[in-house]
Design a protein around this motif. Structure first.
Motif, PDB file in Angstrom:
ATOM      1  N   LEU A 112      -1.551  -1.832  -7.382  1.00 15.33           N
ATOM      2  CA  LEU A 112      -2.141  -2.588  -6.284  1.00 15.33           C
ATOM      3  C   LEU A 112      -3.376  -3.351  -6.754  1.00 15.33           C
ATOM      4  O   LEU A 112      -3.586  -4.518  -6.379  1.00 15.33           O
ATOM      5  CB  LEU A 112      -2.513  -1.640  -5.142  1.00 15.33           C
ATOM      6  CG  LEU A 112      -2.980  -2.293  -3.831  1.00 15.33           C
ATOM      7  CD1 LEU A 112      -1.882  -3.200  -3.277  1.00 15.33           C
ATOM      8  CD2 LEU A 112      -3.357  -1.229  -2.805  1.00 15.33           C
ATOM      9  N   LYS A 172      -2.158   2.897  -7.119  1.00  8.27           N
ATOM     10  CA  LYS A 172      -3.474   2.277  -7.037  1.00  8.27           C
ATOM     11  C   LYS A 172      -3.678   1.264  -8.156  1.00  8.27           C
ATOM     12  O   LYS A 172      -4.246   0.197  -7.948  1.00  8.27           O
ATOM     13  CB  LYS A 172      -4.554   3.351  -7.107  1.00  8.27           C
ATOM     14  CG  LYS A 172      -4.628   4.236  -5.867  1.00  8.27           C
ATOM     15  CD  LYS A 172      -5.767   5.234  -5.981  1.00  8.27           C
ATOM     16  CE  LYS A 172      -5.857   6.093  -4.724  1.00  8.27           C
ATOM     17  NZ  LYS A 172      -6.971   7.090  -4.820  1.00  8.27           N
ATOM     18  N   GLN A 222       0.822  -1.214   0.000  1.00 11.78           N
ATOM     19  CA  GLN A 222       0.000   0.000   0.000  1.00 11.78           C
ATOM     20  C   GLN A 222       0.856   1.264   0.000  1.00 11.78           C
ATOM     21  O   GLN A 222       0.472   2.289  -0.568  1.00 11.78           O
ATOM     22  CB  GLN A 222      -0.933  -0.002   1.210  1.00 11.78           C
ATOM     23  CG  GLN A 222      -2.047  -1.038   1.102  1.00 11.78           C
ATOM     24  CD  GLN A 222      -2.869  -1.137   2.373  1.00 11.78           C
ATOM     25  OE1 GLN A 222      -2.636  -0.407   3.337  1.00 11.78           O
ATOM     26  NE2 GLN A 222      -3.836  -2.053   2.396  1.00 11.78           N
TER      27      GLN A 222
END
Length: 339
Positions: free
Chosen positions: A68, A65, A60
């Motif tokens: 991930l 984003k 994280q």
């Protein structure tokens, strides 16, 4: 006179309050001192979950984003495929920590932890003991080694990992394992026996103090701290030490028959790399790396047993903290006091 009366009344009230507090405290301590230790507390926690939490937190922080999202998507596919392809039953790994002191009192917790593991472990499971000890009393470490032998006797794989030190009684425990891991600079060995005690006989004589000791049995007492020792007693004492050393050597040789026991049982110790050359350990690896490897195919659990403190112990600790805090406030100091 009125001032003296009021002052006397104030003193009487203060004394009454202090006495009342002391009575209450004394009652609590008296009640607590009659209590036996509560039952121990058994904790089984998932090391695998903790490692996963660490990895997720790192991802994280480091991944975008989009990255991930893609990682999670790929992970789901990978897990689904692995579950589909793999028919092999993955075992569990139970981790026990043993940080041994001179009197080996930690064996009380160890026996409970081993018993717990043996009640739930299956043949495909295994046990990892993260061991740290420089040794201590013979009977204590003998019992600790016997506790680990219980795991071997149930045909459950036992691995001992030494990150810092496993010497003397500590190595007696380690050698029981199917495999011994050691960090490169871990201290290994010290297969020997030592005993020492002071003798105050000359000091007592100088001070005109007599000391008497009566025994039944020629060698009920070989050496003494206060009496006058003789060569016969010293020889018997050395003989007893040698007997223990031979037992120690035999124990290690039984569990690691490939060792040149006379070469390593000199009381010397070696660092991990040299210990591997001598055959005292099998692999140079830290417990952390070993756990990460196991975590790829196994679920890992920590097993820990601890004794609950009774009310008297808890109250004593709380009182100590309160006193320390009060003294800090009064004296304006921040360092720890009276420890």
């Amino acid at each position: 006179m009125e001032f003296l009366y009021e002052y006397g009344l104030f003193i009487a009230k203060a004394v009454t309050i202090v006495v009342a507090i002391l009575l209450v405290v004394g009652g609590i301590i008296s009640l607590a001192s009659k209590q036996k230790h509560g039952k121990g507390n058994l904790e089984i926690t998932s090391i695998s979950d903790r490692l996963e939490e660490i990895a997720n937190h790192a991802r994280q922080l480091l991944l975008t984003k989009e990255q991930l999202k893609q990682f999670n998507k790929d992970k789901k596919k990978r897990v689904k495929q692995e579950n589909k392809d793999s028919k092999e039953i993955k075992g569990q790994v139970f981790v026990i920590d043993f940080n041994g002191s001179m009197d080996a009192h930690e064996v009380d917790n160890l026996r409970e932890e081993v018993t717990t593991v043996l009640t739930i472990a299956k043949p495909e499971d295994q046990v990892l003991v993260r061991l740290e000890s420089g040794g201590g009393v013979v009977h204590g470490y003998g019992l600790a080694a016997s506790q680990l032998q219980r795991i071997r006797d149930k045909n459950i794989k036992l691995t001992v990992a030494v990150d810092k030190v496993a010497a003397s009684g500590g190595y007696m425990m380690a050698c029981v394992a199917d495999q011994v891991l050691a960090a490169k600079f871990a201290i290994i060995g010290s297969i020997g026996v030592i005993a020492q005690l002071p003798n105050f006989n000359k000091l007592l004589k100088k001070s005109n103090i007599d000391f008497e000791q009566h025994t039944a049995g020629e060698f009920k007492r070989t050496l003494t701290m206060f009496g006058e020792n003789n060569d016969q007693g010293r020889e018997k004492f050395r003989e007893e030490l040698e007997d223990v050393h031979q037992m120690f050597k035999g124990f290690v040789a039984e569990h690691r028959p490939e060792l040149d026991i006379n070469k390593v049982a000199t009381g010397e110790y070696w660092y991990g790399s040299k210990a591997k050359e001598l055959g005292l350990v099998d692999t140079i690896q830290t417990s952390d790396d070993y756990l990460l490897t196991l975590n790829e195919t196994n679920k890992i659990f920590s097993v820990k047993y601890s004794i609950k403190k009774n009310i008297a112990e808890k109250f004593g600790f709380a009182a100590s903290v309160a006193l320390e805090t009060a003294l800090v406030k009064v004296w304006g100091k921040t360092q720890t006091l009276f420890r």
